[in-house]
Design a protein around this motif. Structure first.
Motif, PDB file in Angstrom:
ATOM      1  N   THR A 151       0.805  -1.222   0.000  1.00 18.02           N
ATOM      2  CA  THR A 151       0.000   0.000   0.000  1.00 18.02           C
ATOM      3  C   THR A 151       0.836   1.270   0.000  1.00 18.02           C
ATOM      4  O   THR A 151       0.496   2.231  -0.679  1.00 18.02           O
ATOM      5  N   PHE A 152       1.919   1.284   0.764  1.00 20.25           N
ATOM      6  CA  PHE A 152       2.709   2.505   0.945  1.00 20.25           C
ATOM      7  C   PHE A 152       4.017   2.448   0.160  1.00 20.25           C
ATOM      8  O   PHE A 152       4.675   1.413   0.122  1.00 20.25           O
ATOM      9  N   PRO A 153       4.434   3.596  -0.407  1.00 20.70           N
ATOM     10  CA  PRO A 153       5.727   3.640  -1.099  1.00 20.70           C
ATOM     11  C   PRO A 153       6.875   3.570  -0.101  1.00 20.70           C
ATOM     12  O   PRO A 153       6.705   3.833   1.085  1.00 20.70           O
ATOM     13  N   ASP A 154       8.055   3.227  -0.601  1.00 15.99           N
ATOM     14  CA  ASP A 154       9.271   3.189   0.200  1.00 15.99           C
ATOM     15  C   ASP A 154       9.073   2.373   1.476  1.00 15.99           C
ATOM     16  O   ASP A 154       9.412   2.807   2.576  1.00 15.99           O
ATOM     17  N   SER A 155       8.467   1.184   1.309  1.00 13.14           N
ATOM     18  CA  SER A 155       8.140   0.319   2.434  1.00 13.14           C
ATOM     19  C   SER A 155       8.669  -1.092   2.187  1.00 13.14           C
ATOM     20  O   SER A 155       8.651  -1.576   1.062  1.00 13.14           O
ATOM     21  N   GLY A 156       9.119  -1.748   3.245  1.00 17.46           N
ATOM     22  CA  GLY A 156       9.599  -3.116   3.104  1.00 17.46           C
ATOM     23  C   GLY A 156      10.244  -3.616   4.378  1.00 17.46           C
ATOM     24  O   GLY A 156      10.404  -2.886   5.357  1.00 17.46           O
ATOM     25  N   MET A 157      10.618  -4.870   4.358  1.00 15.87           N
ATOM     26  CA  MET A 157      11.217  -5.531   5.513  1.00 15.87           C
ATOM     27  C   MET A 157      12.711  -5.246   5.558  1.00 15.87           C
ATOM     28  O   MET A 157      13.409  -5.393   4.551  1.00 15.87           O
ATOM     29  N   ALA A 158      13.205  -4.863   6.710  1.00 14.42           N
ATOM     30  CA  ALA A 158      14.645  -4.712   6.912  1.00 14.42           C
ATOM     31  C   ALA A 158      15.220  -6.017   7.455  1.00 14.42           C
ATOM     32  O   ALA A 158      16.225  -6.515   6.954  1.00 14.42           O
ATOM     33  N   ARG A 159      14.571  -6.563   8.475  1.00 13.07           N
ATOM     34  CA  ARG A 159      14.987  -7.859   9.019  1.00 13.07           C
ATOM     35  C   ARG A 159      13.859  -8.415   9.879  1.00 13.07           C
ATOM     36  O   ARG A 159      13.054  -7.665  10.428  1.00 13.07           O
ATOM     37  N   ALA A 160      13.836  -9.730   9.991  1.00 10.02           N
ATOM     38  CA  ALA A 160      12.797 -10.381  10.794  1.00 10.02           C
ATOM     39  C   ALA A 160      13.340 -11.667  11.402  1.00 10.02           C
ATOM     40  O   ALA A 160      14.117 -12.379  10.775  1.00 10.02           O
ATOM     41  N   GLY A 208       6.101 -18.727  20.901  1.00 10.55           N
ATOM     42  CA  GLY A 208       5.140 -18.323  19.877  1.00 10.55           C
ATOM     43  C   GLY A 208       4.924 -19.419  18.856  1.00 10.55           C
ATOM     44  O   GLY A 208       5.766 -20.314  18.692  1.00 10.55           O
ATOM     45  N   PRO A 209       3.802 -19.352  18.136  1.00 11.48           N
ATOM     46  CA  PRO A 209       3.571 -20.327  17.062  1.00 11.48           C
ATOM     47  C   PRO A 209       4.703 -20.275  16.023  1.00 11.48           C
ATOM     48  O   PRO A 209       5.103 -19.196  15.583  1.00 11.48           O
ATOM     49  N   ALA A 210       5.222 -21.439  15.671  1.00 15.81           N
ATOM     50  CA  ALA A 210       6.330 -21.519  14.715  1.00 15.81           C
ATOM     51  C   ALA A 210       5.995 -20.777  13.431  1.00 15.81           C
ATOM     52  O   ALA A 210       4.898 -20.906  12.892  1.00 15.81           O
ATOM     53  N   GLY A 211       6.958 -19.975  12.980  1.00 13.36           N
ATOM     54  CA  GLY A 211       6.811 -19.244  11.727  1.00 13.36           C
ATOM     55  C   GLY A 211       6.252 -17.847  11.884  1.00 13.36           C
ATOM     56  O   GLY A 211       6.370 -17.035  10.975  1.00 13.36           O
ATOM     57  N   THR A 212       5.624 -17.540  13.034  1.00 12.04           N
ATOM     58  CA  THR A 212       5.121 -16.175  13.222  1.00 12.04           C
ATOM     59  C   THR A 212       6.285 -15.270  13.609  1.00 12.04           C
ATOM     60  O   THR A 212       7.383 -15.725  13.940  1.00 12.04           O
ATOM     61  N   ILE A 213       6.060 -13.973  13.578  1.00 14.63           N
ATOM     62  CA  ILE A 213       7.138 -12.999  13.763  1.00 14.63           C
ATOM     63  C   ILE A 213       7.466 -12.809  15.242  1.00 14.63           C
ATOM     64  O   ILE A 213       6.614 -12.397  16.026  1.00 14.63           O
ATOM     65  N   LYS A 214       8.707 -13.123  15.588  1.00 17.08           N
ATOM     66  CA  LYS A 214       9.214 -12.870  16.942  1.00 17.08           C
ATOM     67  C   LYS A 214       9.494 -11.375  17.078  1.00 17.08           C
ATOM     68  O   LYS A 214       9.076 -10.729  18.024  1.00 17.08           O
ATOM     69  N   VAL A 215      10.227 -10.836  16.125  1.00 17.60           N
ATOM     70  CA  VAL A 215      10.492  -9.396  16.058  1.00 17.60           C
ATOM     71  C   VAL A 215      10.897  -9.060  14.624  1.00 17.60           C
ATOM     72  O   VAL A 215      11.621  -9.822  13.988  1.00 17.60           O
ATOM     73  N   ALA A 216      10.404  -7.939  14.152  1.00 15.85           N
ATOM     74  CA  ALA A 216      10.748  -7.484  12.807  1.00 15.85           C
ATOM     75  C   ALA A 216      11.006  -5.986  12.826  1.00 15.85           C
ATOM     76  O   ALA A 216      10.385  -5.247  13.595  1.00 15.85           O
ATOM     77  N   VAL A 217      11.920  -5.572  11.984  1.00 22.27           N
ATOM     78  CA  VAL A 217      12.179  -4.149  11.722  1.00 22.27           C
ATOM     79  C   VAL A 217      11.822  -3.933  10.266  1.00 22.27           C
ATOM     80  O   VAL A 217      12.252  -4.689   9.393  1.00 22.27           O
ATOM     81  N   PHE A 218      11.006  -2.921  10.008  1.00 17.86           N
ATOM     82  CA  PHE A 218      10.526  -2.672   8.651  1.00 17.86           C
ATOM     83  C   PHE A 218      10.325  -1.177   8.455  1.00 17.86           C
ATOM     84  O   PHE A 218      10.400  -0.403   9.419  1.00 17.86           O
ATOM     85  N   THR A 219      10.121  -0.779   7.210  1.00 14.07           N
ATOM     86  CA  THR A 219       9.879   0.632   6.917  1.00 14.07           C
ATOM     87  C   THR A 219       8.513   0.801   6.273  1.00 14.07           C
ATOM     88  O   THR A 219       8.039  -0.052   5.521  1.00 14.07           O
TER      89      THR A 219
END
Length: 132
Positions: A25-34, A43-54
């Motif tokens: 939806t937003f420009p200049d957006s994406g995952m930095a690390r997860a 947590g349920p396997a495969g779900t996000i423990k921690v993510a940094v994104f823009t």
């Protein structure tokens, strides 16, 4: 270096779906690390423990909480996005309001020619503004 980032805590394993919506939806957006929860972790396997994104070039963090809390997102803390195009503002408002809740429909409220406030389908609150 000391940094500060908005942090979004999702429940129910929906963080990746929310990020997919925001990145599309937003420009200049994406995952930095997860990091993802592994088998045998809280947590349920495969779900996000921690993510940094823009989103629009601004860094955020998020997680899928393995603990069910008696609270979630609140509109009193929202992300304010300014647009230089009314058409883009209206497009994003439409995307984010689908399955969500419109708190203030797009309109002229005196402080802005075109402003809207919406909670998206994940409960995250967005104030969207046209800045002429």
């Amino acid at each position: 270096m000391t940094t500060a980032r908005p942090f979004l805590m999702f429940q129910g394993g929906v963080a990746q779906a929310a990020l997919d919506l925001y990145f599309a939806t937003f420009p200049d957006s994406g995952m930095a690390r997860a990091e993802h929860w592994a088998q045998g972790e809280p947590g349920p396997a495969g779900t996000i423990k921690v993510a940094v994104f823009t989103i629009c070039g601004r860094e955020f963090m998020c997680s899928d909480s393995p603990i069910q809390h008696g609270f979630s997102f609140t509109p009193s803390s929202s992300t304010f996005v300014e647009f230089d195009s009314v058409a883009e503002l209206e497009r994003v408002f439409g995307v984010l309001s689908e399955g969500g809740q419109v708190l203030m429909p797009l309109d002229n409220y005196g402080f802005s020619q075109r402003f809207g406030w919406v909670n998206d389908r994940f409960g995250v609150s967005w104030q969207l503004n046209f800045s002429a």
